[in-house]
Design an enzyme around this catalytic site. Structure first.
Site, PDB file in Angstrom:
ATOM      1  N   GLU A 232       9.291  16.842   3.027  1.00 54.87           N
ATOM      2  CA  GLU A 232       9.862  15.551   3.456  1.00 54.87           C
ATOM      3  C   GLU A 232      11.058  15.202   2.577  1.00 54.87           C
ATOM      4  O   GLU A 232      11.202  14.076   2.099  1.00 54.87           O
ATOM      5  CB  GLU A 232       8.797  14.442   3.372  1.00 54.87           C
ATOM      6  CG  GLU A 232       7.514  14.772   4.120  1.00 54.87           C
ATOM      7  CD  GLU A 232       6.514  13.627   4.206  1.00 54.87           C
ATOM      8  OE1 GLU A 232       6.894  12.469   3.925  1.00 54.87           O
ATOM      9  OE2 GLU A 232       5.355  13.892   4.566  1.00 54.87           O
TER      10      GLU A 232
ATOM     11  N   GLU B 128      -1.773  12.942   1.471  1.00 61.01           N
ATOM     12  CA  GLU B 128      -1.867  11.857   0.477  1.00 61.01           C
ATOM     13  C   GLU B 128      -3.293  11.404   0.158  1.00 61.01           C
ATOM     14  O   GLU B 128      -3.618  10.226   0.284  1.00 61.01           O
ATOM     15  CB  GLU B 128      -1.032  10.665   0.942  1.00 61.01           C
ATOM     16  CG  GLU B 128       0.423  11.031   1.170  1.00 61.01           C
ATOM     17  CD  GLU B 128       1.287   9.865   1.641  1.00 61.01           C
ATOM     18  OE1 GLU B 128       0.743   8.793   1.957  1.00 61.01           O
ATOM     19  OE2 GLU B 128       2.518  10.037   1.689  1.00 61.01           O
TER      20      GLU B 128
HETATM   21  C1  GLA Z   1       4.898   9.653   4.069  1.00 61.55           C
HETATM   22  C2  GLA Z   1       4.273  10.338   5.275  1.00 61.55           C
HETATM   23  C3  GLA Z   1       5.268  10.521   6.366  1.00 61.55           C
HETATM   24  C4  GLA Z   1       6.112   9.296   6.598  1.00 61.55           C
HETATM   25  C5  GLA Z   1       6.755   8.885   5.322  1.00 61.55           C
HETATM   26  C6  GLA Z   1       7.593   7.662   5.531  1.00 61.55           C
HETATM   27  O1  GLA Z   1       5.618  10.476   3.292  1.00 61.55           O
HETATM   28  O2  GLA Z   1       3.730  11.587   4.963  1.00 61.55           O
HETATM   29  O3  GLA Z   1       4.590  10.813   7.537  1.00 61.55           O
HETATM   30  O4  GLA Z   1       5.333   8.246   7.106  1.00 61.55           O
HETATM   31  O5  GLA Z   1       5.726   8.589   4.410  1.00 61.55           O
HETATM   32  O6  GLA Z   1       8.351   7.704   6.678  1.00 61.55           O
END
Ligand code: GLA
Length: 373
Positions: A262, A157
């Site tokens: 994710e 990010e």
């Molecule tokens: C982001 C991060 C993850 C996690 C999510 C929320 O996507 O990359 O590590 O913290 O937020 O759980």
């Protein structure tokens, strides 16, 4: 008599549950010729396998990511002090069960202690000093799990929604080349490991362009970048299949792999812009938590269709997409029950609160047979 009857009824349910469990195909078998399939785990899940989520993990997944155990704040809370016990247990779990282990994450603006950027008096450190802390951290952590962790989210990010670099403490302390440096340090620590840039919202063009710049910068600096992680924190109808398709295509053309890192699908009304900016928080409001007593059938079906659509796109790009990881195992423990509003009842994954496969699970299994080879 009464006790006997209860025993018979309980037995009936247990046998039925067992039959259902055995009958449902394992996701890792369904996708064995396409991509790895996995989940992000919390310490409860990787410390014992006796619970229902433990069984799902062992049956369905061949790759795991730790939700938090490898983040800077968890691993390295104070200068010179590492706490490896949880991360070690996570890695041991993966090794024991012959899973592909993913490291998440080395450099992120969040969950990183303030001391990293400050001297003993709380004054900002110089660029050189912060770089040295970054180097030491990456060498220690990547070095410790060398040969065990297959790939690392080196930087997480780094981008704003408009594609510029996020004004994080890393950027402020080191400057724009902090990303190249982080990848360099990771490559030095384990030359065999895959190295990824990971972010959410890359399906939207301005941010995607920023990620393309990052990949190109690394490539022209001669530093290894193996893939781009699309976090895949999606809503029920955005981003569109077309946007996801174009995004995978874009990175594929740059010669890097793509992984969905994710994945989950929010079904609740959103306040704010959507997406996965972890700093977002909104006030609880019953109107924004409409399914506390279960998901209505039509929404359940929409979720199944959405999952089929998403996997259709991933399968189309199976030459590029090497892994699909869900952010969590079942709806009962998903972070989306508490983000961006605390205490909601969300339904973002393939397994329900009782750890049973949902219609979305079967939709994902079915779509494999509908996509031409
Ligand atoms: C982001 C991060 C993850 C996690 C999510 C929320 O996507 O990359 O590590 O913290 O937020 O759980």
């Amino acid at each position: 008599m009464k006790i006997k009857l209860i025993g018979v009824i309980a037995g009936f349910y247990i046998v039925n549950a067992l039959i259902a469990f055995c009958a449902e195909p394992a996701l890792k078998d369904v996708f064995k010729d396409t991509f790895l399939i996995g989940a992000a785990l919390n310490p409860w899940q990787f410390s014992g396998n006796t619970n229902a989520e433990g069984q799902i993990i062992l049956k369905h997944f061949n790759t795991i990511t730790p939700e938090n155990s490898l983040k800077w704040g968890n691993l390295h809370p104070y200068p010179g002090q590492y706490v490896f016990s949880q991360a070690d247990r996570f890695v041991e779990f993966g090794v024991k069960h012959k899973m592909v282990i993913i490291g998440h994450t080395l450099i992120w603006y969040a969950q990183t202690p303030r001391w990293v950027f400050q001297d003993n008096d709380g004054k900002p450190l110089t660029r050189e000093a912060v770089l040295e802390r970054m180097r030491e951290h990456i060498h220690t952590v990547v070095g410790r799990y060398k040969g065990k962790i297959r790939g690392w989210d080196v930087v997480n990010e780094a981008l704003n929604e408009n594609g510029t670099l996020r004004n994080s403490q890393w950027l402020k302390s080191i400057g724009e080349d902090y990303i190249v440096k982080a990848f360099q340090f990771a490559q030095e620590s384990d030359p065999e490991a895959e190295l990824y840039y990971n972010d959410y919202g890359l399906e939207y063009e301005p941010k995607r362009k920023g990620a393309v710049e990052i990949v190109k910068k690394l490539q022209s600096a001669g530093v290894k970048i193996s893939g781009v992680g699309l976090q895949g924190h999606y809503d029920i109808n955005r981003p569109s299949a077309k946007q996801i398709d174009e995004t995978i295509e874009t990175f594929s053309k740059l010669g890097v792999k793509v992984m969905i890192t994710e994945l989950d699908v929010n079904v609740l009304p959103t306040s704010g812009p959507g997406g996965a900016d972890v700093t977002m928080r909104f006030r609880a409001d019953p109107k924004l938590n409409p399914y506390t007593n279960g998901l209505p059938k039509d929404v359940e079906e929409r979720l199944a269709r959405r999952y089929a659509e998403l996997f259709g796109v991933f399968l189309k790009h199976k030459q590029t997409v090497t892994r699909v990881t869900f952010w969590g195992v079942s709806d009962r423990s998903s972070w989306l029950n508490n983000f961006p509003i605390r205490g909601r009842t969300n339904y973002p994954l393939l397994f329900d609160r009782n750890c049973q496969p949902k219609p979305a699970f079967y939709a994902v299994v079915d779509i494999v047979h509908q996509i031409p080879e």
